[in-house]
Motif scaffolding. Sequence first.
Motif: not given
Length: 113
Positions: A88-89, A91
């Motif tokens: 989803h993401s 980082t």
Amino acid sequence: MRMRSLALALLAPALVLSASVPKKHSSGYVKSAKQAKAIAEQETGGKATSARRVPLNGASGGWEVDVRMPHEAKGWRCIIDSDTRMVHSKTRIDPPGGKAKEEGPIRMVKGSR
């Protein structure tokens, strides 16, 4: 008749092989930390150090996985959707599993409890 027996002779071994080999489907929900770590490792090319459940856009939620990159200064934190099995993401984070910043020295004050 001859054509039918020829077709059956060619299909018979394929049917036997497909019936005897159990198939493992990779679809469905991400149910364990091991599955989430494998997805994150495949996406980033690093080594997953930890995984935990997090609430994410729906009832099934997602997984937050910290990934350590062996030859890089920073690692990754990936959020994986449990429904779609996709990242989803992603980082960048300080290296997970490394030495934490130390606080100052501990002072002992005598006579206090």
